[in-house]
Design a protein around this motif. Sequence first.
Motif, PDB file in Angstrom:
ATOM      1  N   GLN A  56      -2.780 -10.016 -10.749  1.00 34.36           N
ATOM      2  CA  GLN A  56      -2.391  -9.209  -9.607  1.00 34.36           C
ATOM      3  C   GLN A  56      -3.172  -9.587  -8.342  1.00 34.36           C
ATOM      4  O   GLN A  56      -4.343  -9.951  -8.398  1.00 34.36           O
ATOM      5  N   GLU A  80      -6.663 -11.445  -9.269  1.00 35.70           N
ATOM      6  CA  GLU A  80      -7.371 -11.013 -10.465  1.00 35.70           C
ATOM      7  C   GLU A  80      -8.174 -12.171 -11.055  1.00 35.70           C
ATOM      8  O   GLU A  80      -9.370 -12.042 -11.336  1.00 35.70           O
ATOM      9  N   GLN A  91      -6.735  -7.233  -5.716  1.00 38.86           N
ATOM     10  CA  GLN A  91      -7.461  -6.541  -6.775  1.00 38.86           C
ATOM     11  C   GLN A  91      -8.675  -5.834  -6.176  1.00 38.86           C
ATOM     12  O   GLN A  91      -9.473  -6.437  -5.457  1.00 38.86           O
ATOM     13  N   ALA A 135      -5.190  -2.274  -8.057  1.00 41.44           N
ATOM     14  CA  ALA A 135      -4.718  -3.435  -7.302  1.00 41.44           C
ATOM     15  C   ALA A 135      -3.679  -2.967  -6.295  1.00 41.44           C
ATOM     16  O   ALA A 135      -3.119  -1.871  -6.411  1.00 41.44           O
TER      17      ALA A 135
END
Length: 394
Positions: A359, A347, A362, A35
């Motif tokens: 996150q 995410e 990603q 990420a």
Amino acid sequence: MDTSSWLTINAARDAALKVLLHNVNGPFHGLPRTAGWGYPEPYTRDLLISFFGIGVSGNDILINSIRKVLETLAKNQTPHGHIPSLVHDKQDLGASDSTPLFLLVAGMYRQLTGEHTFLEEAVNNSLQWMEYQSPSDRYLVAQQPTSDWRDEQWVLGYGLFVNTLVYSYLRMLGRHERADKVKQAMGRFTITGGVQHRHVHEGLVVKHKPYYAMWSYKVLSSERFDLLGNSLAILSGLAAPTRAAEMIAWVEEECAALQKSGDLAVSLPPNFFPYTKPGDNDWHERYTFFNLPGEYHNGGIWPFICGFYVAALVAAKKYRLAEEKLLELTRVITITNSGTVDYGFNEWLKAQDGAAKGQEWQTWSAAMYLYAVKCVEERRTPFFEEMRARLPVA
């Protein structure tokens, strides 16, 4: 699709490439990041799944980065053929999906480049490792709970996702006889009577439902819906066209019901449903902290999995629906939890309100968006067309 929609999609496609190029050189041996800011580590499954989009990007920098990932994994492979969970760390072992993903992506890379013997020794070692993952010494492979991409969800025994990977890599690598055996084994019904008779083996077909069970082992199984595993079943041709059409109709009907009840705020399917709730037989105490209903692996909206769903729609020739879902995915990837970037490529998102979680930037979210766009744009599914075309018509 109209011109305005394609302008929006092309802007998002450019943003996805920007994310991938930002992530291409991480702090661990120059391997890609998982990420943009969090997850600097090169997680094997994330980076291998990203090849779906990278492989159709035409970007040599990105394609070469996955070659480096594959070559590093081959060097860090165990003597038995197991692929580590972190690309750079040969001691980080135990994942059930890292080795089948390595085999699938190695086959895809061979198809892309024409290097038909690329990493031949490592591939053969991993093929042997996977044969030893069958506790019945037959064709379906088994796993331990939380050992695939769902590190906070129980998948016991013969998991759908991992076995669709097995089927896919066998087809991709030309191991068609064994692939046929895997398909036959998966096509058996799950055992629901509480008694397993001698020489009767469990499968992953659910009675009176059009999709495959999430997992099955002896007299136990989960008939909750796994979007990733079932999308791969359609994409690879494991699910016949009639089953694929019925499955998609079922998914859309169930998602409409979830939206009506307030359990789904976006027009994309959750990764898993019905959600597991406290008091259910498959509820685990740990879920209270990490896996509440509609969150994370328990029904969160995962953009990378929605990319697979869009591809599955194209494989099933549901082109108009694929366009609709791609436009919704394009909207979803703009949502951020920081507010500091134009495209979050997060995410996952919470199902009930569509809030971005996890996150941002990603790698697999950006890559699978590229793959979904390519599939819709060309009305074909790169790497999988030949796989489905060689199968007999049901």
